[in-house]
Design a protein around this motif. Structure first.
Motif, PDB file in Angstrom:
ATOM      1  N   GLU A   1       9.248   4.952 -26.406  1.00  0.00           N
ATOM      2  CA  GLU A   1       8.864   6.359 -26.439  1.00  0.00           C
ATOM      3  C   GLU A   1      10.075   7.282 -26.459  1.00  0.00           C
ATOM      4  OE1 GLU A   1       6.331   7.086 -23.109  1.00  0.00           O
ATOM      5  OE2 GLU A   1       4.920   5.493 -23.646  1.00  0.00           O
ATOM      6  N   GLY A   2      11.259   6.696 -26.369  1.00  0.00           N
ATOM      7  CA  GLY A   2      12.477   7.498 -26.392  1.00  0.00           C
ATOM      8  C   GLY A   2      12.870   8.066 -25.045  1.00  0.00           C
ATOM      9  N   LEU A   3      12.312   7.528 -23.954  1.00  0.00           N
ATOM     10  CA  LEU A   3      12.652   8.027 -22.622  1.00  0.00           C
ATOM     11  C   LEU A   3      14.036   7.538 -22.217  1.00  0.00           C
ATOM     12  CD1 LEU A   3       9.290   7.418 -20.700  1.00  0.00           C
ATOM     13  CD2 LEU A   3      10.063   9.486 -21.886  1.00  0.00           C
ATOM     14  N   GLY A   4      14.728   8.318 -21.406  1.00  0.00           N
ATOM     15  CA  GLY A   4      16.030   7.936 -20.891  1.00  0.00           C
ATOM     16  C   GLY A   4      15.898   7.061 -19.656  1.00  0.00           C
ATOM     17  N   TYR A   5      17.011   6.463 -19.247  1.00  0.00           N
ATOM     18  CA  TYR A   5      16.996   5.583 -18.077  1.00  0.00           C
ATOM     19  C   TYR A   5      16.525   6.325 -16.825  1.00  0.00           C
ATOM     20  CZ  TYR A   5      19.877   2.480 -20.978  1.00  0.00           C
ATOM     21  OH  TYR A   5      20.360   1.677 -21.972  1.00  0.00           O
ATOM     22  N   ALA A   6      16.979   7.563 -16.655  1.00  0.00           N
ATOM     23  CA  ALA A   6      16.625   8.320 -15.454  1.00  0.00           C
ATOM     24  C   ALA A   6      15.119   8.556 -15.373  1.00  0.00           C
ATOM     25  CB  ALA A   6      17.377   9.653 -15.427  1.00  0.00           C
ATOM     26  N   GLU A   7      14.496   8.921 -16.503  1.00  0.00           N
ATOM     27  CA  GLU A   7      13.059   9.186 -16.502  1.00  0.00           C
ATOM     28  C   GLU A   7      12.268   7.902 -16.285  1.00  0.00           C
ATOM     29  OE1 GLU A   7       9.415  11.080 -16.644  1.00  0.00           O
ATOM     30  OE2 GLU A   7      11.464  11.813 -16.290  1.00  0.00           O
ATOM     31  N   ILE A   8      12.692   6.812 -16.926  1.00  0.00           N
ATOM     32  CA  ILE A   8      12.000   5.534 -16.714  1.00  0.00           C
ATOM     33  C   ILE A   8      12.121   5.123 -15.252  1.00  0.00           C
ATOM     34  CG2 ILE A   8      11.991   3.079 -17.296  1.00  0.00           C
ATOM     35  CD1 ILE A   8      12.985   3.849 -20.094  1.00  0.00           C
TER      36      ILE A   8
ATOM     37  N   MET B   1       8.192  -3.545  -5.736  1.00  0.00           N
ATOM     38  CA  MET B   1       8.448  -2.382  -4.884  1.00  0.00           C
ATOM     39  C   MET B   1       9.862  -1.907  -5.118  1.00  0.00           C
ATOM     40  SD  MET B   1       9.018  -4.188  -1.177  1.00  0.00           S
ATOM     41  CE  MET B   1      10.339  -5.393  -0.935  1.00  0.00           C
ATOM     42  N   PRO B   2      10.151  -0.610  -4.794  1.00  0.00           N
ATOM     43  CA  PRO B   2      11.493  -0.090  -5.019  1.00  0.00           C
ATOM     44  C   PRO B   2      12.532  -0.896  -4.266  1.00  0.00           C
ATOM     45  CG  PRO B   2       9.955   1.692  -4.589  1.00  0.00           C
ATOM     46  CD  PRO B   2       9.216   0.420  -4.329  1.00  0.00           C
ATOM     47  N   GLY B   3      13.600  -1.259  -4.953  1.00  0.00           N
ATOM     48  CA  GLY B   3      14.672  -2.028  -4.340  1.00  0.00           C
ATOM     49  C   GLY B   3      14.517  -3.518  -4.513  1.00  0.00           C
ATOM     50  N   GLY B   4      13.271  -4.000  -4.829  1.00  0.00           N
ATOM     51  CA  GLY B   4      13.070  -5.411  -5.038  1.00  0.00           C
ATOM     52  C   GLY B   4      13.398  -5.807  -6.463  1.00  0.00           C
ATOM     53  N   ARG B   5      13.161  -7.078  -6.771  1.00  0.00           N
ATOM     54  CA  ARG B   5      13.422  -7.566  -8.123  1.00  0.00           C
ATOM     55  C   ARG B   5      12.405  -6.982  -9.095  1.00  0.00           C
ATOM     56  NH1 ARG B   5      16.986 -11.700  -8.330  1.00  0.00           N
ATOM     57  NH2 ARG B   5      17.536 -12.739  -6.384  1.00  0.00           N
ATOM     58  N   LEU B   6      12.852  -6.798 -10.331  1.00  0.00           N
ATOM     59  CA  LEU B   6      11.942  -6.293 -11.348  1.00  0.00           C
ATOM     60  C   LEU B   6      10.883  -7.344 -11.673  1.00  0.00           C
ATOM     61  CD1 LEU B   6      14.493  -4.622 -13.778  1.00  0.00           C
ATOM     62  CD2 LEU B   6      12.830  -3.445 -12.338  1.00  0.00           C
ATOM     63  N   THR B   7       9.669  -6.894 -11.873  1.00  0.00           N
ATOM     64  CA  THR B   7       8.580  -7.794 -12.231  1.00  0.00           C
ATOM     65  C   THR B   7       8.352  -7.745 -13.737  1.00  0.00           C
ATOM     66  OG1 THR B   7       6.903  -6.064 -12.005  1.00  0.00           O
ATOM     67  CG2 THR B   7       7.498  -7.280 -10.009  1.00  0.00           C
ATOM     68  N   GLY B   8       7.524  -8.647 -14.216  1.00  0.00           N
ATOM     69  CA  GLY B   8       7.174  -8.633 -15.624  1.00  0.00           C
ATOM     70  C   GLY B   8       6.521  -7.316 -16.018  1.00  0.00           C
ATOM     71  N   GLU B   9       5.696  -6.761 -15.121  1.00  0.00           N
ATOM     72  CA  GLU B   9       5.047  -5.476 -15.401  1.00  0.00           C
ATOM     73  C   GLU B   9       6.092  -4.361 -15.484  1.00  0.00           C
ATOM     74  OE1 GLU B   9       1.575  -2.551 -13.519  1.00  0.00           O
ATOM     75  OE2 GLU B   9       2.039  -4.513 -12.603  1.00  0.00           O
ATOM     76  N   ASP B  10       7.090  -4.409 -14.581  1.00  0.00           N
ATOM     77  CA  ASP B  10       8.172  -3.424 -14.639  1.00  0.00           C
ATOM     78  C   ASP B  10       8.875  -3.480 -15.992  1.00  0.00           C
ATOM     79  OD1 ASP B  10       7.743  -2.594 -12.025  1.00  0.00           O
ATOM     80  OD2 ASP B  10       9.194  -4.007 -11.190  1.00  0.00           O
ATOM     81  N   ARG B  11       9.144  -4.686 -16.451  1.00  0.00           N
ATOM     82  CA  ARG B  11       9.860  -4.843 -17.720  1.00  0.00           C
ATOM     83  C   ARG B  11       9.024  -4.341 -18.896  1.00  0.00           C
ATOM     84  NH1 ARG B  11      11.924  -9.393 -14.680  1.00  0.00           N
ATOM     85  NH2 ARG B  11      14.180  -9.068 -14.481  1.00  0.00           N
ATOM     86  N   ARG B  12       7.739  -4.560 -18.848  1.00  0.00           N
ATOM     87  CA  ARG B  12       6.881  -4.039 -19.916  1.00  0.00           C
ATOM     88  C   ARG B  12       6.893  -2.509 -19.895  1.00  0.00           C
ATOM     89  NH1 ARG B  12       3.972  -8.675 -18.571  1.00  0.00           N
ATOM     90  NH2 ARG B  12       2.751  -7.597 -16.975  1.00  0.00           N
ATOM     91  N   TYR B  13       6.909  -1.925 -18.703  1.00  0.00           N
ATOM     92  CA  TYR B  13       6.955  -0.473 -18.598  1.00  0.00           C
ATOM     93  C   TYR B  13       8.279   0.056 -19.138  1.00  0.00           C
ATOM     94  CZ  TYR B  13       6.061   4.166 -16.752  1.00  0.00           C
ATOM     95  OH  TYR B  13       5.840   5.512 -16.643  1.00  0.00           O
ATOM     96  N   ILE B  14       9.389  -0.648 -18.853  1.00  0.00           N
ATOM     97  CA  ILE B  14      10.703  -0.241 -19.367  1.00  0.00           C
ATOM     98  C   ILE B  14      10.693  -0.290 -20.890  1.00  0.00           C
ATOM     99  CG2 ILE B  14      13.135  -0.931 -19.543  1.00  0.00           C
ATOM    100  CD1 ILE B  14      12.945  -1.815 -16.607  1.00  0.00           C
TER     101      ILE B  14
ATOM    102  N   ARG C   1       9.809   7.158 -12.984  1.00  0.00           N
ATOM    103  CA  ARG C   1       8.401   6.760 -13.063  1.00  0.00           C
ATOM    104  C   ARG C   1       8.157   5.415 -12.391  1.00  0.00           C
ATOM    105  NH1 ARG C   1       6.326   8.595 -19.129  1.00  0.00           N
ATOM    106  NH2 ARG C   1       7.092  10.749 -19.026  1.00  0.00           N
ATOM    107  N   LEU C   2       9.200   4.565 -12.405  1.00  0.00           N
ATOM    108  CA  LEU C   2       9.071   3.263 -11.751  1.00  0.00           C
ATOM    109  C   LEU C   2       9.384   3.327 -10.263  1.00  0.00           C
ATOM    110  CD1 LEU C   2      10.687   0.675 -14.215  1.00  0.00           C
ATOM    111  CD2 LEU C   2       8.326   0.712 -13.418  1.00  0.00           C
ATOM    112  N   GLY C   3      10.016   4.444  -9.848  1.00  0.00           N
ATOM    113  CA  GLY C   3      10.441   4.548  -8.460  1.00  0.00           C
ATOM    114  C   GLY C   3      11.691   3.730  -8.185  1.00  0.00           C
ATOM    115  N   ARG C   4      12.568   3.631  -9.223  1.00  0.00           N
ATOM    116  CA  ARG C   4      13.800   2.854  -9.093  1.00  0.00           C
ATOM    117  C   ARG C   4      14.980   3.680  -9.592  1.00  0.00           C
ATOM    118  NH1 ARG C   4      13.085  -2.699  -8.413  1.00  0.00           N
ATOM    119  NH2 ARG C   4      10.918  -3.395  -8.502  1.00  0.00           N
ATOM    120  N   PRO C   5      16.199   3.337  -9.132  1.00  0.00           N
ATOM    121  CA  PRO C   5      17.382   4.063  -9.596  1.00  0.00           C
ATOM    122  C   PRO C   5      17.576   3.880 -11.106  1.00  0.00           C
ATOM    123  CG  PRO C   5      17.895   2.749  -7.649  1.00  0.00           C
ATOM    124  CD  PRO C   5      16.539   2.308  -8.120  1.00  0.00           C
ATOM    125  N   ALA C   6      18.133   4.911 -11.747  1.00  0.00           N
ATOM    126  CA  ALA C   6      18.426   4.816 -13.176  1.00  0.00           C
ATOM    127  C   ALA C   6      19.410   3.687 -13.452  1.00  0.00           C
ATOM    128  CB  ALA C   6      18.998   6.142 -13.685  1.00  0.00           C
TER     129      ALA C   6
END
Length: 264
Positions: free
Chosen positions: A20-27, A1-14, A30-35
């Motif tokens: 794909e060449g996405l920037g930190y802000a866009e990633i 969830m936003p604000g919690g620790r990153l999960t393995g799924e979050d890391r795979r999405y990053i 999409r994750l619902g987390r600060p850049a």
């Protein structure tokens, strides 16, 4: 969830986003987390080019294990300028990520740590003893880092009237002085490249390569000089800026010292 620790799924999405060449802000969006959260995660684990979800997950677990096993440390000395309501953990995380960015630009790690230690201090000034305590390193490590940063024009020494110890100081013109050092090095390299073209023959492939390099370096030096002049004109003159202006060499003539900007 936003604000919690990153999960393995979050890391795979990053990792997928980076591929794909996405920037930190866009990633982050999409994750619902600060850049900034995405940036810290990536810089801690190899940077955009080397980031891998599985490796980042293992590294995070290893860091957590070391924290649990390490004996308690002495508390970090209080911020001399006051906390200003800042979150100490957030400040420490930012300092770590900024240090990593400087390393990726070619700054030695200890020099980067010292520079950031000064950067995040409101006074912009610390003694060698204070740096040793804050960074938990040896005096020799601080001494070597300070020597490197001084050579780049990024910090200066200062002794307050009546004080016995010197302080190392950083101010708002850190990048102005660093850029000046880069301009000076560009001038030296341009002069050497012109000489290379003469020695090798301007019409030969090797000589032409040096000639082209000289043209580019001279253009870069002229452009950076213009940027520094615009910066000085846009700000209220200070002693350090005036000094930089008066000390600037005639780079177009190929003069200058052998200093270079960090990472240049």
């Amino acid at each position: 969830m936003p604000g919690g620790r990153l999960t393995g799924e979050d890391r795979r999405y990053i990792a997928e986003g980076l591929s794909e060449g996405l920037g930190y802000a866009e990633i982050g969006r999409r994750l619902g987390r600060p850049a900034s959260t995405v940036m810290r995660e990536v810089t801690r684990n190899g940077g955009p080019e080397a980031y891998g979800a599985d490796r980042a997950e293992r590294a995070t677990r290893e860091r957590a294990r070391r924290i649990r096993q390490d004996p308690p440390r002495r508390p970090r000395p209080a911020e001399p300028d006051g906390g200003h309501g800042r979150d100490p953990r957030e400040v420490e995380d930012f300092a770590e990520s900024f240090t990593t960015l400087l390393e990726q630009q070619g700054v030695p790690r200890m020099a980067a740590r010292v520079l950031v230690g000064l950067y995040v201090t409101d006074s912009g000034a610390l003694t060698a003893t204070e740096l040793v305590q804050r960074l938990r390193v040896s005096p020799a490590s601080v001494s070597h880092a300070v020597a490197f940063l001084e050579a780049q024009g990024m910090i200066r020494r200062e002794r307050t009237a009546g004080a016995r110890r010197e302080r190392y100081v950083i101010d708002d013109e850190i990048w102005l002085r660093s850029t000046l050092a880069a301009v000076q090095m560009n001038a030296v390299l341009a002069a050497a490249s012109r000489r290379g073209a003469e020695v090798l023959g301007a019409t030969t492939p090797a000589g032409a390569r040096f000639g082209t390099s000289a043209e580019f370096l001279l253009l870069m030096g002229e452009t950076l000089q213009e940027v520094m002049e615009r910066w000085r004109q846009g700000r209220r003159p200070t002693g350090s800026a005036d000094t930089a202006a008066h000390d600037a060499p005639d780079t177009a003539a190929g003069g200058g010292s052998s200093g270079s900007a960090a990472g240049g």
